[in-house]
Design an enzyme around this catalytic site. Structure first.
Site, PDB file in Angstrom:
ATOM      1  CD  GLN A 104      -2.927   0.979   2.431  1.00 39.30           C
ATOM      2  OE1 GLN A 104      -2.963  -0.045   3.134  1.00 39.30           O
ATOM      3  NE2 GLN A 104      -3.824   2.000   2.574  1.00 39.30           N
ATOM      4  CB  CYS A 110      -5.862  -1.193   3.570  1.00 37.55           C
ATOM      5  SG  CYS A 110      -7.406  -0.624   4.494  1.00 37.55           S
ATOM      6  CG  HIS A 267      -5.490  -2.231   8.034  1.00 37.70           C
ATOM      7  ND1 HIS A 267      -5.132  -1.325   7.168  1.00 37.70           N
ATOM      8  CD2 HIS A 267      -4.491  -3.254   8.000  1.00 37.70           C
ATOM      9  CE1 HIS A 267      -4.026  -1.837   6.240  1.00 37.70           C
ATOM     10  NE2 HIS A 267      -3.740  -3.111   6.865  1.00 37.70           N
ATOM     11  CG  ASN A 294      -0.838  -5.106   7.306  1.00 42.93           C
ATOM     12  OD1 ASN A 294      -1.287  -4.360   6.377  1.00 42.93           O
ATOM     13  ND2 ASN A 294      -0.291  -4.675   8.322  1.00 42.93           N
ATOM     14  CD1 TRP A 296      -0.725  -0.645   5.020  1.00 39.30           C
ATOM     15  CD2 TRP A 296      -0.144  -0.821   7.270  1.00 39.30           C
ATOM     16  NE1 TRP A 296      -1.560   0.199   5.713  1.00 39.30           N
ATOM     17  CE2 TRP A 296      -1.334   0.118   7.213  1.00 39.30           C
ATOM     18  CE3 TRP A 296       0.543  -1.149   8.208  1.00 39.30           C
ATOM     19  CZ2 TRP A 296      -1.758   0.747   8.124  1.00 39.30           C
ATOM     20  CZ3 TRP A 296      -0.128  -0.318   9.492  1.00 39.30           C
ATOM     21  CH2 TRP A 296      -1.039   0.366   9.386  1.00 39.30           C
ATOM     22  CG  ASP A 609     -57.659  17.695 -35.848  1.00 39.07           C
ATOM     23  OD1 ASP A 609     -58.642  17.595 -36.482  1.00 39.07           O
ATOM     24  OD2 ASP A 609     -56.551  18.166 -36.457  1.00 39.07           O
ATOM     25  CB  SER A 643     -53.528  20.947  -1.835  1.00 40.20           C
ATOM     26  OG  SER A 643     -53.124  20.037  -2.615  1.00 40.20           O
TER      27      SER A 643
END
Length: 725
Positions: A104, A110, A267, A294, A296, A609, A643
């Site tokens: 990374q 990650c 992580h 991991n 990293w 029409d 309304s």
């Protein structure tokens, strides 16, 4: 930005046509941005120049929009370089792609890298995403391509090989080998798919796992994990499933915190193996181990069974080789299954097909894929907490046809997985989009309604509780859950938690045995009641009033006649029609209307029409007024609060009461075309809508001579029809 009706629905029709032609399959992926890798590479080789991708240029826009945008100091010293400018002898892949090729960089992705590490464990899957016929030598033109699964289609994404660097080092993902670039280029292609590198910041490993495989993910919370979790993990890896895990953090995920055990909270990790070993001190029992990585490429677990722990001394050389044990700071480590359960809080398994992992057999599952859309004011009804609008959400009829072969605990039923995925939210981050909180509910269809494909109405949901539903509404890209229900017919209702939230989604249903799932689309049809002619001598006060006004505007006749016998030669224009209608309609105070617009009156003339004069005679006008009175009654019914408007959700029922049965796409168009910013429709717009529907149905039926539901028009006929209507 919201799609225009023509833009969105034309795109949808084109996509459906492409699918019929095989576009989007693994063998024929959709060309992202229309770019063809082989053609572009050949052009570069012929020109003897390197490819520069204008659709994802080497500029700040491709880096990001906020933290990596124009105003960020982080991007000032970033230089885009090609691998040959970074090192000598660059290689696409060195010695085979492996999980150690992914380290990374300075981007919080990650989750993506953990998924890539899992991908390397299965070569067949890996080289589907990372085509092998690419290099920096033979046939090199500075152009590369990668393939991803994207909302039901496989897409081929082309990039050039200019990569962000700082001091001649890669800023984002890199390989442990300085001259290897497949992982960095894969990350760039994925960034292009989502609009920028920054769009990849923060995410869930399952998102990338599914984009690499087209699979479906199931989550397990460790505190609620089944007893057979180890067996489930083992079987999943044997079948090529991708697996990730994480430790929940009390602080936001961007604050990844390292614990004393070496594990990092908030992580994403990859699970790369599960094995059993037999240490010498455990004569009659085995120890279950889990191998993790991991992304990293460093920072590892330091407890029992970590790289240099004493436990390894109890294993034989053969056992160590089987486990491929090595002491290296590469981010990969072993730990016991018990420590794994104690330390990690969540595990995600992306099944290539959602096989019943607890069983010993590999089952082939049936997959149904449906695309849908929530449209504000029409089909974005929110969850069951909003009963007035919940029923307007898209609905999908699910038919479970066969029971499982091997029911668990003698419990009969059909096992299936429902996966609801919201689309494009990551790509739209730069416009402020966040993930919606989404979920779904499943309702059983009463036997007397089997085979009836009509959209379930409000009362059905008021008086019937759901048979099953997702555990919770959550702001993830995808919500997935496994169920077992008896064979029969069901309705799946996907929704956002809050109403009025507009977005696209894909709903997938995976079942062990046969199933069919399809969007409930009302049959498109219209009733055309012929107004009853008035009897001689019967003129209401309103008829007399119209006769007087009509004569006043169209011209006097010498002898007053009953309304239905007035001269056919007396005709009025659109502007005159506007005057006639508004002089009467303004007397209806309960409609609270400013009257009809000139454009509405032109549409009315086009509807009635019959002789193509662009005018209305009194007979034609009388037919029109009878229709308006009928539609006025419907409007008053839904305008209960007086309304002067009706809610766009109520418009669905009002259109149905007027004799038109439409599908969700057409209701979406009506809302976008006729509702105001508050999602309300006034009387003029209501009548204009019904006039247009009546005219278009009538025109279609006139062309559909054989009644097969299809017509063929020339460009001239198409333009004449749509321009006049």
């Amino acid at each position: 930005m919201p799609y225009t009706p023509s833009g969105f629905f034309c795109d949808r029709l084109i996509r459906e046509r492409e699918r019929r032609d095989g576009e989007g399959s693994l063998n024929k992926p959709v060309r992202f941005n229309g770019q063809d890798f082989s053609v572009l590479r050949q052009e570069c080789l012929q020109r003897k120049s390197l490819f520069e991708d204008e659709s994802f240029p080497a500029t700040v826009e491709s880096l990001g929009f906020k933290e990596l945008g124009h105003k960020s100091n982080k991007v000032k010293n970033i230089v885009w370089k090609r691998p040959k400018e970074i090192c000598e002898n660059p290689q696409f892949i060195v010695g085979g792609a492996s999980r150690t090729d992914i380290c990374q960089g300075d981007l919080g992705d990650c989750w993506l890298l953990a998924a890539i590490a899992c991908l390397t464990l299965n070569e067949k899957l890996l080289y589907r995403v990372v085509p092998q016929e690419q290099s920096f030598s033979e046939g090199y033109g500075g152009v590369f391509h990668f393939q991803f699964w994207r909302y039901g289609d496989w897409v081929d994404v082309v990039i050039d090989d200019r990569i962000p660097t700082f001091n001649n080092q890669l800023v984002f993902t890199k390989s442990a080998e300085r001259n290897e670039f497949w992982s960095a280029l894969l990350e760039k292609a994925y960034a292009k798919l989502h609009g920028s590198y920054e769009a990849l910041k923060g995410g869930n490993t399952t998102e990338a796992m599914e984009d690499f495989t087209g699979g479906v993910t199931e989550f397990y919370e460790m505190k609620e994990a089944p007893k057979e979790l180890y067996k489930i993990m083992k079987k999943a890896l044997e079948r090529g499933s991708l697996m990730g895990c994480s430790i929940d953090s009390l602080v936001p995920a961007r604050f990844e915190t390292r614990t004393v055990t070496g594990l990092v909270k908030g992580h994403a990790y990859s699970v790369t193996a599960v094995e059993e070993c037999k240490p010498s001190q455990h004569k009659d029992s085995k120890v279950r181990l889990v191998r993790l990585r991991n992304p990293w490429g460093q920072v590892e677990w330091n407890g029992p069974w970590s790289d240099n722990s004493k436990e390894w001394a109890t294993l034989s050389k053969t056992e160590k080789e089987k486990l491929q044990h090595q002491s290296a700071e590469d981010g990969e480590f072993w730990m016991s299954f018990e420590d794994f359960k104690k330390n990690y809080t969540k595990i995600e398994i992306c099944n290539l097909t959602p096989d019943a992992l607890e069983d010993d057999k590999i089952h082939k599952w049936t997959v149904s894929v449906n695309e849908g859309r929530w449209v504000r004011g029409c089909s974005a009804g929110g969850c069951r907490n909003y009963p007035d609008t919940f029923w307007t959400n898209p609905q999908y009829r699910l038919r479970l046809l066969e029971e499982d072969d091997d029911p668990e605990d003698n419990e009969v039923g059909c096992t299936f997985v429902v996966a609801l995925m919201q689309k494009n939210r990551r790509k739209e981050r730069k416009m402020g989009a966040n993930l919606f909180t989404i979920g779904f509910a499943i309702y059983e269809v009463p036997k007397e309604m089997h085979g009836n494909k009509q959209h379930m109405q409000k009362d059905f949901f008021l008086f019937n509780s759901s048979k099953a539903r997702c555990k919770s509404y959550i702001n993830l890209r995808e919500v997935t859950q496994r169920f077992r229900l008896s064979p029969g017919e069901y309705v799946i209702v996907p929704s956002t938690y809050e109403p009025h939230q507009e977005g696209e989604f894909i709903l997938r249903v995976f079942s062990e045995k046969r199933n069919t799932s399809e969007e409930i689309e009302n049959r498109i049809e219209a009733d055309h009641p012929v107004p009853a002619p008035a009897s001689a001598g019967e003129e209401s006060e309103e008829d007399q009033q119209f006769r007087t006004i009509f004569q006043e505007i169209a011209g006097e006749v010498s002898t007053p006649s009953p309304l239905w016998r007035l001269s056919q030669e007396m005709e009025i224009t659109a502007n005159e029609l506007k005057n006639v209608l508004n002089r009467v309609i303004t007397k209806h105070k309960d409609l609270n209307t400013e009257g009809f617009s000139l454009e509405s009156c032109r549409s009315m003339i086009a509807l009635m029409d019959m002789d193509g004069t662009g005018r209305l005679n009194l007979q034609e006008f009388r037919h029109l007024w009878n229709k308006i009175k009928q539609w006025q009654g419907i409007f008053k019914h839904y305008n209960a609060d007086q309304s002067g408007t009706i809610n766009s959700y109520e418009m669905r029922n009002a259109v149905n009461d007027a004799g038109f049965r439409l599908n969700n796409q057409l209701y979406d168009i009506i809302t976008m075309r006729y509702a105001n910013e508050s999602m309300n429709i006034d009387f003029d717009s209501f009548i204009s809508c019904l006039v247009r529907l009546e005219a278009m149905f009538r025109a279609f039926q006139a062309f559909d001579q054989d009644g097969d539901g299809t017509i063929r028009l020339s460009v001239l006929e198409w333009l004449q029809l749509t321009m006049y209507a």
